[in-house]
Motif scaffolding. Structure first.
Motif, PDB file in Angstrom:
ATOM      1  N   THR A   1      39.584  39.607  34.156  1.00 23.33           N
ATOM      2  CA  THR A   1      38.598  39.427  35.227  1.00 23.33           C
ATOM      3  C   THR A   1      38.294  40.737  35.942  1.00 23.33           C
ATOM      4  OG1 THR A   1      40.406  38.648  36.667  1.00 23.33           O
ATOM      5  CG2 THR A   1      38.974  36.979  35.687  1.00 23.33           C
TER       6      THR A   1
ATOM      7  N   LEU B   1      34.635  41.837  36.814  1.00 23.40           N
ATOM      8  CA  LEU B   1      34.256  42.212  38.178  1.00 23.40           C
ATOM      9  C   LEU B   1      33.537  43.562  38.184  1.00 23.40           C
ATOM     10  CD1 LEU B   1      34.392  41.668  41.259  1.00 23.40           C
ATOM     11  CD2 LEU B   1      36.596  42.862  41.255  1.00 23.40           C
TER      12      LEU B   1
ATOM     13  N   LEU C   1      41.862  38.050  40.451  1.00 25.96           N
ATOM     14  CA  LEU C   1      40.532  38.256  41.008  1.00 25.96           C
ATOM     15  C   LEU C   1      40.539  38.149  42.530  1.00 25.96           C
ATOM     16  CD1 LEU C   1      37.485  38.686  40.477  1.00 25.96           C
ATOM     17  CD2 LEU C   1      37.260  36.190  40.513  1.00 25.96           C
TER      18      LEU C   1
END
Length: 531
Positions: free
Chosen positions: A204, A208, A176
């Protein structure tokens, strides 16, 4: 196993909710503003590093998905690149706000997927939000450049313009934070993005994408393709509509990407491997040096590109200092990354564990002296069974700089200590590597510290400190660690094109070749230092 009602301030109910999500909701592609599975319907599993059980699945993308994403980024680029800087700033600030809103979910997701200790991952999520907030401020002002007036005759000026769709290939150790470190400046400066995250830590990235959709980012400005490097990654490197590529990964992967990108004359920003030295002199603040050395190699499970994986210590204090490092290494708490007292969690994947164990065996064969660790951790500091996970005990060797364990990037909790006689030998050994990302110097002699800082072959040198990142300063290495710099305004050189515009303030004298009655051109009428 439940360790507490909350971990790093995150309620256990949130942790369980994230586990359920990962089991039930595949990590999908995000193309032109919509989530989608692969056209083939194929998926691939992502393993829980703590147990090697399947944590969840991700869509397996390839050429078709990359082509769709690249075309979406290409089509969105003209409008996004012309979007007012103030509006781009608002988008980035909104994204930063939403990352903070979803911080608990993101942190738990990355902890489970990458095996990093939750309290460390929480700091990484905060950094991800900071990346967007930081570059939001640059969106309005960074494109300004210089003017070059020439007497009263000419005005030259330079401006920076967005360069085009950016392909971003990210690693699995801090997916991330390291993806947002590239996405944020790309968007701030008016570029569009196609992200290909590492297949060992895919989750992630999809979360996102959900956040960017929640921020109402226009379709096609950000796109995501999940998949394997040799399939989706290779297709992204080769796609003609993606002229810029960033890569964070190991050096051998970087070489392959550079060769393939060269066929298309793509601009490339590689942040590659490291074998960073920490030089400890007898006059140093040894407690500070000890804290920094142990933290820098054993935190983040040793999976850190700037890890000080070579410890160079002055001979007169070598045995005593290395003995203290050994004491610290033995006392490090190895356990489940959700345990609030764990200091070292599991390595990312069983393949990577075997790779790191291979280096341990190589060290033994070459005659390095194994002081601590060197084997899988079968039980945690609490006595729990860790045998199904990818746990390795913090490892310390005493060796020589020519050894494989001192020359190649291991990317695990393995440190090799090497003695030196004096400053000259310390510098020689520190520079005797193909890498050049970071270096660390511990001494109270500031003249020596600055001498070494100038002579060390590294993109970043920290004096009497571990690695403390400062976003406005340039980040990057030399030699086989890479050749670009990102961070602050230094990122402009990659994400934008510098354009020169010339305006004559009075009609310039111009040769009249081919005009009836005109005199033929006789060469330049002015010095080459003037227009």
């Amino acid at each position: 196993m439940r360790y507490a009602d909350q971990v790093a301030g995150i309620p256990w109910e949130t942790i369980e909710a994230v586990r359920r999500r990962l089991k039930e909701k595949p990590a999908l592609h995000f193309i032109a503003g919509e989530f989608s599975p692969s056209e083939s319907g194929e998926t691939f599993p992502s393993l829980d590093p703590a147990t090697n059980e399947v944590l969840g699945v991700a869509a397996r993308g390839g050429e078709k998905e990359v082509d769709k994403a690249a075309r979406a980024a290409h089509e969105a680029f003209p409008k996004w690149s012309r979007t007012k800087a103030k509006e781009r700033k608002r988008y980035l600030l909104k994204i930063a706000e939403l990352i903070e809103k979803h911080a608990d979910e993101l942190a738990v997701m990355e902890c489970l997927d990458a095996g990093q200790v939750l309290r460390i991952v929480r700091a990484q999520v905060a950094r991800a939000a900071e990346n967007f907030a930081f570059y939001a401020e640059y969106a309005e002002h960074a494109m300004e450049d210089r003017t070059f007036p020439v007497d009263r005759d000419w005005l030259y000026y330079t401006v920076r313009v967005p360069a085009g769709p950016v392909g971003i290939i990210t690693p699995w150790n801090a997916p991330l934070m390291l993806s947002t470190w590239r996405i944020a400046p790309a968007l701030a400066f008016g570029n569009t993005v196609v992200l290909k995250p590492a297949e060992w830590s895919p989750f992630t990235a999809t979360k996102l994408a959900e956040i960017l959709k929640e921020a109402d980012l226009p379709p096609g400005v950000f796109n995501l393709v999940q998949g394997f490097g040799e399939e989706a990654g290779a297709a992204l490197v080769a796609h003609p509509l993606v002229p810029l590529l960033t890569l964070t990964g190991e050096t051998e992967t970087g070489k392959i990407v550079m060769r393939n990108a060269a066929d298309h004359l793509k601009r490339l920003s590689p942040e590659l491997g490291g074998k960073s030295p920490a030089l400890v002199f007898a006059d140093a603040d040894l407690e500070r040096a000890l804290d920094a050395v142990v933290f820098q190699i054993f935190s983040f499970n040793g999976e850190r590109c700037t890890a000080s994986s070579r410890l160079l210590v002055e001979e007169k204090i070598f045995e005593d200092f290395v003995g203290k490092v050994a004491e610290r290494a033995r006392a490090i708490r190895v356990g489940h990354p959700l345990d609030p007292e764990t200091e070292v969690g599991p390595l990312i994947h069983p393949e990577h564990l075997q790779r790191v164990l291979g280096y341990v065996e190589a060290g033994k064969r070459e005659g390095a002296r194994l002081l601590v660790g060197g084997e899988r951790a079968k039980t945690s500091f609490r006595g729990e069974d860790l045998s199904q996970g990818n746990y390795l005990k913090p490892t310390l060797f005493v060796g020589e700089n020519h050894m494989k364990i001192a020359q190649e990037e291991i990317f695990g909790p393995v440190l090799v200590a090497i003695p030196f006689r004096d400053e000259e030998e310390a510098l020689k050994k520190a520079n005797d590597t193909k890498y050049g990302l970071a270096a660390y110097v511990f001494t109270r002699d500031l003249e020596r510290a600055h001498r070494l800082a100038l002579e060390l072959e590294a993109g970043m040198v920290y004096l009497n400190s571990h690695n403390v990142r400062h976003l406005p300063t340039p980040f990057g290495g030399v030699k086989q660690s890479g050749d670009r710099r990102e961070g602050g305004t230094y990122a402009l050189d990659f994400y934008t094109d510098l354009k020169t515009i010339a305006l004559p303030l009075r009609p310039p004298t111009c040769p009249s070749s081919g005009r009836k009655g005109g005199s033929p051109w006789q060469g330049p009428e002015r010095s080459t230092s003037r227009p």
